[in-house]
Design an enzyme around this catalytic site. Structure first.
Site, PDB file in Angstrom:
ATOM      1  N   CYS A 180     -18.893 -51.519  16.696  1.00 27.91           N
ATOM      2  CA  CYS A 180     -18.949 -51.691  18.135  1.00 27.91           C
ATOM      3  C   CYS A 180     -17.587 -52.189  18.621  1.00 27.91           C
ATOM      4  O   CYS A 180     -16.670 -52.375  17.828  1.00 27.91           O
ATOM      5  CB  CYS A 180     -20.042 -52.690  18.499  1.00 27.91           C
ATOM      6  SG  CYS A 180     -19.698 -54.334  17.873  1.00 27.91           S
ATOM      7  N   SER A 181     -17.491 -52.430  19.932  1.00 28.05           N
ATOM      8  CA  SER A 181     -16.185 -52.779  20.492  1.00 28.05           C
ATOM      9  C   SER A 181     -15.715 -54.153  20.041  1.00 28.05           C
ATOM     10  O   SER A 181     -14.559 -54.509  20.226  1.00 28.05           O
ATOM     11  CB  SER A 181     -16.246 -52.727  22.024  1.00 28.05           C
ATOM     12  OG  SER A 181     -17.159 -53.698  22.499  1.00 28.05           O
ATOM     13  N   CYS A 182     -16.605 -54.922  19.438  1.00 25.17           N
ATOM     14  CA  CYS A 182     -16.189 -56.275  19.044  1.00 25.17           C
ATOM     15  C   CYS A 182     -16.063 -56.409  17.531  1.00 25.17           C
ATOM     16  O   CYS A 182     -16.185 -57.498  16.986  1.00 25.17           O
ATOM     17  CB  CYS A 182     -17.138 -57.310  19.616  1.00 25.17           C
ATOM     18  SG  CYS A 182     -18.857 -56.842  19.493  1.00 25.17           S
ATOM     19  N   CYS A 223     -21.878 -52.283   9.432  1.00 25.07           N
ATOM     20  CA  CYS A 223     -21.516 -52.606  10.813  1.00 25.07           C
ATOM     21  C   CYS A 223     -21.531 -51.329  11.622  1.00 25.07           C
ATOM     22  O   CYS A 223     -21.304 -50.251  11.099  1.00 25.07           O
ATOM     23  CB  CYS A 223     -20.124 -53.224  10.828  1.00 25.07           C
ATOM     24  SG  CYS A 223     -19.443 -53.480  12.456  1.00 25.07           S
TER      25      CYS A 223
END
Lengths: 126, 211
Positions: free
Chosen positions: B115-117, B112
């Site tokens: 990221c912000s999510c 991964c």
């Protein structure tokens, strides 16, 4: 060293930190980040725990006066506000610097496609 | 979430989002780092020790339920996002979580970009090394070597499948249920489910590990 022993001492010195039998617990990752930064600044001698507790208590009172429900869910919101306040009072960074840097992160966020890590670049300060 | 998105963005997911609070925390860390007051690596090391103390850790409950309840397992494998929502908050809307199941024949591992999510309400805090580019590259090229680094040795005939998260898809690994847990409650089973087992860099704990 900022480690769990230091964290446990902090939890003893600062009243009402959300915790379980082992020590502090956090609802969201940013809360743990705010906690870790506070621990690091304490370790650097920027403030004592009584000073920190007083700053936090001021923020909590201010929030309560403004209608904060005081359910514990907002505990780290007050923590973050106290941290920003102390950093300014101790002359580490001005409100303006904090604001400018926050704005730069916002800019970085807006230009970063969804799904990629957000990184701050010099161009984000404008 | 405590986040208040103060700026007017459209929720069309073409760029990243951080809440006002997250922006303030990042700003503080940047300023304190620049001035030499904090070392981000040292902060990460401390935060990592709170892996099990951050967020609802819904993923552990999801995995335990899938182990205990065959009908739930089937729903989860068929359509992960609503099945996870049955158990608890899964993150912002719009991202789909796909559950992939480990078997004796196949082991799943996730990479991964952080990221912000990143789905922390499900998976918990991401490990520090997750953001390292070498990890990503090696996970793809030499997954068996990466697993060995984490002390996980799989039989040679177990296929290792690496899943790269995208903007639209995240993954939750359902580790194999440990032996000797027959008849356990979901609550007790959930104690066996570690963050690393849900990203595939570890296995679920055994009953002996709990002691």
């Amino acid at each position: 060293m900022i480690d769990q022993a230091a964290a446990r001492r902090a939890a003893q010195e600062v009243p009402s930190i959300p915790r379980d039998a082992d020590g502090p617990v956090f609802r969201e990752p940013w809360e743990a980040q705010a906690f870790a930064m506070t621990l690091a600044l304490h370790e650097r001698g920027l403030f004592t725990w009584p000073e920190w507790a007083a700053a936090l208590s001021r923020e909590i009172k201010r929030a309560q006066a403004a209608g904060d429900p005081d359910t514990g869910e907002t505990y780290y919101a007050h923590w973050l506000a106290a941290l920003e306040q102390l950093v300014q009072e101790k002359g580490v960074a001005s409100a303006e610097t904090l604001h400018r840097t926050k704005h730069a992160w916002e800019h970085a966020c807006d230009r970063t496609p969804h799904g990629e890590p957000i990184e701050l670049k010099p161009d984000d300060f404008h | 979430m405590s986040g208040h998105d103060h700026h007017d963005h459209h929720h069309d997911h073409d760029h990243s989002e951080l809440s006002e609070t997250q922006l303030r925390v990042r700003a503080l860390e940047t300023v304190l780092t620049e001035k030499g007051y904090v070392d981000p690596a040292a902060l990460d090391v401390l935060i990592e020790t709170y892996e099990k103390k951050v967020g609802p850790r819904n993923g552990a409950r999801v995995v335990a339920k899938a182990w205990a309840d065959p009908a739930y397992r089937e729903r989860l494998l068929k359509n992960g996002t609503p099945a996870i929502a049955e158990v608890g908050y899964a993150g912002r809307q719009g991202e789909h979580i796909v559950a992939v199941e480990n078997t004796p024949k196949r082991h799943n591992m996730v990479v991964c970009t952080l990221c912000s999510c990143y789905p922390w309400p499900v998976l918990g805090l991401p490990p520090v090394w997750y953001k390292a580019a070498p990890y990503r590259a090696r996970a793809v090229n030499d997954p068996r070597g990466v697993l060995a680094d984490f002390g996980v040795a799989l039989p040679q005939d177990t296929e290792i499948r690496v899943w790269d998260s995208t903007a639209e898809l995240r993954y939750l690994v359902i580790p194999m249920r440990p032996a000797g847990t027959e008849g356990w409650s979901e609550e007790k089973l959930a104690e066996l489910v570690t963050r690393d087992s849900m990203i595939g860099t570890g296995l679920a704990k055994s009953p002996a590990d709990l002691k």
